[in-house]
Design an enzyme around this catalytic site. Structure first.
Site, PDB file in Angstrom:
ATOM      1  N   HIS A  69     -33.761  19.134 -73.817  1.00  6.33           N
ATOM      2  CA  HIS A  69     -34.688  19.789 -72.896  1.00  6.33           C
ATOM      3  C   HIS A  69     -34.013  20.073 -71.567  1.00  6.33           C
ATOM      4  O   HIS A  69     -33.121  19.332 -71.121  1.00  6.33           O
ATOM      5  CB  HIS A  69     -35.966  18.963 -72.719  1.00  6.33           C
ATOM      6  CG  HIS A  69     -35.795  17.646 -72.034  1.00  6.33           C
ATOM      7  ND1 HIS A  69     -35.780  17.506 -70.659  1.00  6.33           N
ATOM      8  CD2 HIS A  69     -35.648  16.386 -72.530  1.00  6.33           C
ATOM      9  CE1 HIS A  69     -35.635  16.236 -70.339  1.00  6.33           C
ATOM     10  NE2 HIS A  69     -35.546  15.529 -71.461  1.00  6.33           N
ATOM     11  N   ASP A  71     -35.837  20.727 -68.613  1.00  3.84           N
ATOM     12  CA  ASP A  71     -36.678  20.434 -67.453  1.00  3.84           C
ATOM     13  C   ASP A  71     -36.445  19.018 -66.956  1.00  3.84           C
ATOM     14  O   ASP A  71     -35.852  18.182 -67.638  1.00  3.84           O
ATOM     15  CB  ASP A  71     -38.162  20.645 -67.776  1.00  3.84           C
ATOM     16  CG  ASP A  71     -38.670  19.725 -68.882  1.00  3.84           C
ATOM     17  OD1 ASP A  71     -37.928  19.498 -69.850  1.00  3.84           O
ATOM     18  OD2 ASP A  71     -39.805  19.231 -68.766  1.00  3.84           O
ATOM     19  N   ASP A  95     -31.330  12.474 -67.281  1.00  2.05           N
ATOM     20  CA  ASP A  95     -32.379  12.930 -68.206  1.00  2.05           C
ATOM     21  C   ASP A  95     -32.694  14.396 -67.959  1.00  2.05           C
ATOM     22  O   ASP A  95     -33.580  14.722 -67.187  1.00  2.05           O
ATOM     23  CB  ASP A  95     -33.624  12.058 -68.020  1.00  2.05           C
ATOM     24  CG  ASP A  95     -34.676  12.298 -69.070  1.00  2.05           C
ATOM     25  OD1 ASP A  95     -34.383  12.963 -70.085  1.00  2.05           O
ATOM     26  OD2 ASP A  95     -35.801  11.825 -68.884  1.00  2.05           O
ATOM     27  N   GLU A 125     -40.608  19.308 -71.507  1.00  2.94           N
ATOM     28  CA  GLU A 125     -40.591  18.031 -72.230  1.00  2.94           C
ATOM     29  C   GLU A 125     -41.190  16.909 -71.397  1.00  2.94           C
ATOM     30  O   GLU A 125     -41.727  15.949 -71.946  1.00  2.94           O
ATOM     31  CB  GLU A 125     -39.151  17.680 -72.630  1.00  2.94           C
ATOM     32  CG  GLU A 125     -39.022  16.533 -73.619  1.00  2.94           C
ATOM     33  CD  GLU A 125     -38.946  15.154 -72.975  1.00  2.94           C
ATOM     34  OE1 GLU A 125     -39.086  14.151 -73.701  1.00  2.94           O
ATOM     35  OE2 GLU A 125     -38.744  15.064 -71.745  1.00  2.94           O
ATOM     36  N   GLU A 126     -41.079  17.018 -70.074  1.00  2.00           N
ATOM     37  CA  GLU A 126     -41.466  15.910 -69.199  1.00  2.00           C
ATOM     38  C   GLU A 126     -42.953  15.916 -68.827  1.00  2.00           C
ATOM     39  O   GLU A 126     -43.367  15.188 -67.933  1.00  2.00           O
ATOM     40  CB  GLU A 126     -40.621  15.947 -67.910  1.00  2.00           C
ATOM     41  CG  GLU A 126     -39.126  15.780 -68.119  1.00  2.00           C
ATOM     42  CD  GLU A 126     -38.729  14.378 -68.532  1.00  2.00           C
ATOM     43  OE1 GLU A 126     -39.627  13.547 -68.788  1.00  2.00           O
ATOM     44  OE2 GLU A 126     -37.518  14.109 -68.597  1.00  2.00           O
ATOM     45  N   GLU A 154     -30.780  13.244 -75.870  1.00  3.68           N
ATOM     46  CA  GLU A 154     -31.379  12.398 -74.843  1.00  3.68           C
ATOM     47  C   GLU A 154     -30.367  11.339 -74.404  1.00  3.68           C
ATOM     48  O   GLU A 154     -29.475  10.974 -75.167  1.00  3.68           O
ATOM     49  CB  GLU A 154     -32.633  11.700 -75.400  1.00  3.68           C
ATOM     50  CG  GLU A 154     -33.835  12.598 -75.575  1.00  3.68           C
ATOM     51  CD  GLU A 154     -34.623  12.784 -74.282  1.00  3.68           C
ATOM     52  OE1 GLU A 154     -34.221  12.234 -73.242  1.00  3.68           O
ATOM     53  OE2 GLU A 154     -35.651  13.489 -74.319  1.00  3.68           O
ATOM     54  N   HIS A 328     -35.277   9.265 -64.676  1.00  2.00           N
ATOM     55  CA  HIS A 328     -36.368   9.422 -63.702  1.00  2.00           C
ATOM     56  C   HIS A 328     -36.166   8.602 -62.430  1.00  2.00           C
ATOM     57  O   HIS A 328     -37.012   8.651 -61.537  1.00  2.00           O
ATOM     58  CB  HIS A 328     -37.739   9.094 -64.310  1.00  2.00           C
ATOM     59  CG  HIS A 328     -38.088   9.909 -65.502  1.00  2.00           C
ATOM     60  ND1 HIS A 328     -39.300   9.803 -66.164  1.00  2.00           N
ATOM     61  CD2 HIS A 328     -37.402  10.849 -66.184  1.00  2.00           C
ATOM     62  CE1 HIS A 328     -39.330  10.636 -67.182  1.00  2.00           C
ATOM     63  NE2 HIS A 328     -38.184  11.287 -67.219  1.00  2.00           N
TER      64      HIS A 328
END
Length: 351
Positions: A69, A71, A95, A125-126, A154, A328
């Site tokens: 992903h 985003d 991430d 995705e988030e 990931e 994150h």
């Protein structure tokens, strides 16, 4: 505008990271990826919203998928990216723009891979699952996800993590009767009633279960509680929010029934659900990837989009640069060594 691929992997990661792509604002990065991959004559490019799919069509007898992903979660004063020693810091470096950088470099370099390859760069995705770009592709164009095996890049600290846990969220609402707190005997306190629910959770002993040779630990936890009207009112309502992370030997319905049984007839309102995915490491395509990457695989704790591939009958693993524990975080980073390790592994597998 295309990315500069004459630079090394760390420089490519800086470029990708500095194109801000918080969920819902991925267009600029998707445009850059599309422009970059369009210059590779061995790739056929398709675009769906802010998802970019690049495919080889070399007539190989098998096809594999590599996905990631583009985003990120919101920026927290951690852009533009910066480097300290052998670490690249900035929103999304862990991430999972480190994985995206590896994917872009490998997709362009591997002009004659041993398998036909589908490279998927997807959006949203988030955020909530209904917006997930890979889920959108699975609904609209499931053929783009076809393959004998899939790798989701990931962050895993450059180790293979097989399958993933499933997840449920549900609410249990306790009701009472409001009254003035000076005359509490005239009411019934709903917050006090939540104690019985919390005791079930406190006393719960989660399983550790082996699935396809990997150990998955389950967890059942309160993740939210709300109630109360005013400082002088006996509350007539209290809601406890519970999250169940379950092993791949349970279906969603099995997991739901397990929760219903635990709470003995209470009404459970399920608000979110995603299936677990078995690792499938015993299958030939997975064994080939394991041989190329090396190391000891481990179970994936958490839910990832490998479950979407699993639902389509495509075994999948997680494998990408950076420590998932830094995902994150305001100080998230990607080690340069992980970029090199993952890139070399993908080339060994597909080259």
């Amino acid at each position: 505008m295309p990315l500069d691929l004459t630079a090394d992997l760390p420089a490519l990661l800086h470029q990708i990271t500095d194109i801000e792509s918080v969920s819902g604002h991925e267009t600029d990065l998707a445009d850059a990826i599309e422009a970059t991959l369009s210059a590779a004559s061995h790739l056929r490019i398709e675009r769906d919203g802010d998802a970019v799919v690049a495919r080889t069509n070399l007539g190989r007898p098998s096809r594999v998928v590599v996905a990631g992903h583009i985003d990120t979660v919101p920026v927290a004063a951690n852009l533009p990216s910066w480097r300290e020693g052998d670490r690249i810091y900035g929103r999304g470096t862990c991430d999972m723009k480190g994985g995206v950088a590896v994917m872009i470099a490998a997709a362009v370099t591997l002009d004659a891979p041993r398998h036909d390859v589908t490279w998927i760069f997807y959006d949203h995705e988030e955020v909530e699952a209904a917006k997930n770009g890979l889920g959108r592709l699975a609904r609209r164009r499931p053929g783009l996800l076809d393959g004998e095996f899939a790798v989701l890049m990931e962050p895993t600290a450059a180790r293979i993590e097989g399958g993933c846990q499933g997840t449920l969220r549900f609410e249990i609402t306790l009701t009472g009767r409001a009254a003035h707190s000076a005359r509490s005997w005239l009411g019934h306190n709903a917050i006090h009633g939540a104690g019985a629910v919390l005791r079930v959770l406190e006393n719960y002993v989660p399983r550790t279960v082996e699935v396809d040779g990997l150990d998955y630990r389950e967890g059942l936890n309160a993740v939210g509680i709300s109630g109360g009207i005013a400082g002088n009112v006996i509350p007539d309502r209290c809601t406890v929010v519970v999250n169940f992370r379950f092993a791949p030997d349970r279906s969603i319905e099995d997991a739901k029934q397990h929760c219903r049984d635990l709470f003995g007839g209470r009404e459970l309102v399920f608000t979110d659900e995603s299936p677990a995915a078995r690792p499938g490491l015993h299958l030939p395509a997975a064994a080939e990837f394991l041989a190329a990457v090396g190391g000891e695989p481990r179970a994936k704790y958490g839910w990832t989009d490998v479950a979407r591939f699993s639902a389509l009958g495509v075994p999948a693993v997680n494998f990408g640069p950076a420590d998932p524990g830094k995902a994150h975080a305001d100080d998230e980073f990607c080690p340069v060594a992980d970029l090199d390790t993952c890139y070399a592994a993908i080339l060994r597998w597909l080259g």
